[in-house]
Design an enzyme around this catalytic site. Structure first.
Site, short mmCIF file in Angstrom:
data_model
loop_
_atom_site.label_atom_id
_atom_site.label_comp_id
_atom_site.label_asym_id
_atom_site.label_seq_id
_atom_site.Cartn_x
_atom_site.Cartn_y
_atom_site.Cartn_z
N LYS A 296 -51.11 25.71 27.45
CA LYS A 296 -52.54 25.46 27.75
C LYS A 296 -53.35 25.61 26.47
O LYS A 296 -53.99 26.64 26.24
CB LYS A 296 -53.01 26.42 28.85
CG LYS A 296 -54.32 25.99 29.50
CD LYS A 296 -54.56 26.76 30.78
CE LYS A 296 -55.95 26.60 31.33
NZ LYS A 296 -56.25 25.25 31.82
N GLU B 159 -50.48 14.01 35.84
CA GLU B 159 -51.45 14.95 36.43
C GLU B 159 -52.84 14.40 36.20
O GLU B 159 -53.01 13.32 35.63
CB GLU B 159 -51.28 16.35 35.82
CG GLU B 159 -51.43 16.40 34.32
CD GLU B 159 -51.13 17.77 33.72
OE1 GLU B 159 -51.25 18.79 34.39
OE2 GLU B 159 -50.79 17.77 32.50
N1 PLP Z 1 -53.37 20.34 34.56
C1 PLP Z 1 -54.22 20.36 33.51
C2 PLP Z 1 -54.04 19.34 32.43
C3 PLP Z 1 -55.25 21.30 33.44
O1 PLP Z 1 -56.09 21.30 32.39
C4 PLP Z 1 -55.40 22.23 34.51
C5 PLP Z 1 -56.45 23.24 34.47
O2 PLP Z 1 -57.26 23.32 33.57
C6 PLP Z 1 -54.51 22.17 35.58
C7 PLP Z 1 -53.50 21.23 35.57
C8 PLP Z 1 -54.62 23.13 36.73
O3 PLP Z 1 -54.21 24.41 36.38
P1 PLP Z 1 -54.78 25.69 37.13
O4 PLP Z 1 -54.49 25.50 38.58
O5 PLP Z 1 -54.02 26.82 36.55
O6 PLP Z 1 -56.26 25.73 36.83
#
Ligand code: PLP
Length: 285
Positions: free
Chosen positions: A149, A181
């Protein structure tokens, strides 16, 4: 109201908080982040976010600057000082300021730690959850370690802008013919009793909300199938939805101009949103 933010051990008014121009987060996007939602003044799935933070730091060979207790204390202090009832806490750790610009990094530079809150009244009672959102598909041209992340968010921002220009709410990324995604969320389709979502790999972020929602879905006797799906399959699905820490479970009712199912939020996404919010509010810290 002037927000109180946290920078490297200090609580400061946002107008007085600064970071060096040599910070590698600024020059190289060399940093990681987390976003934790706040409901009823409490943190949602905080342990999950700390676990993923540790993983992101490990993958980039960065030390975790705070202990779990310290992270919790800073989050709670910011929520209290800013009177956040509903909103988010944003956390960022970068590889710090080496005092100059250089591609190679040194292991002994202190990381930069920044946290701030965002107040969002109505986060849980989002009217979009009652209408659903509309998305377009765009090619996924991000780097190959989307499981980390990082703060390298230029292409997701461009995806959001492409969606905005097309008059819709968000974009779904596609690669080799399959959906990866959303710009900032994980995505799902539903057929009958079965929820289909892409398996975890370096091609997607391992969503903390995804993990909780799949657990609740299995407990509620839905079938969960982890495999990639195409835009065409999504357009022909009964329902679709996305998950993220701040959107929770959000129905998706249109993809590239084609209505999904009835074109309205379906029963499964609606039920999963209710379960997620109920269970996570109970477990909030
Ligand atoms: N995919 C991406 C690219 C993201 O940036 C995020 C969240 O910022 C998610 C998925 C979802 O992750 P989370 O459920 O941990 O917020």
């Amino acid at each position: 109201m002037t927000r109180t933010v946290y920078v490297n051990g200090q609580y400061l008014p946002e107008t007085e908080a600064t970071v060096s121009i040599f910070d590698r987060g600024f020059l190289m996007a060399d940093g990681v982040y987390e976003v934790t939602s706040v409901l009823d003044g409490k943190l949602i799935d905080f342990a999950g976010h700390l676990r993923r933070l540790q993983r992101s730091l490990d993958e980039l060979e960065m030390k975790n600057p705070l202990s779990e207790d310290e992270w919790l204390a800073v989050h709670r202090e910011l929520v209290a000082r800013n009177g956040v009832e509903e909103g988010m806490v944003y956390l960022q750790v970068t590889r710090g300021n080496p005092g100059d610009r250089d591609f190679a990094w040194a292991a002994d530079v202190a990381p930069t730690v920044v946290l701030f809150t965002q107040t969002k009244p109505g986060l849980a009672d989002n009217p979009q959850a009652r209408t659903g959102i509309r998305v377009i598909s765009v090619p996924d041209i991000r780097w190959g370690r989307r499981d980390i992340k990082t703060v390298q968010l230029l292409y997701p921002s461009m995806g959001k802008m492409m969606a905005k220009k097309a008059g819709v709410d968000d974009a779904w990324f596609t690669e080799d013919g399959f959906v990866t995604e959303g710009t900032s969320n994980n995505v799902y389709i539903i057929r009958g009793n079965r929820i289909v979502t892409r398996p975890l790999s370096s091609e997607i972020l391992h969503g903390i909300t995804r993990s909780a929602v799949l657990r609740f879905a299995a407990e509620a006797q839905y079938e969960v199938e982890e495999r990639a799906f195409t835009v065409e399959e999504a357009q022909g699905a009964d329902e679709a939805f996305l998950t993220s820490a701040s959107a929770f479970v959000m129905p998706v009712v249109e993809l590239d101009g084609a209505a999904i199912g009835t074109g309205k939020p379906g029963p499964v996404a609606t039920r999963l949103r209710e379960i997620y919010l109920d269970e996570m509010r109970k477990a909030a810290v």
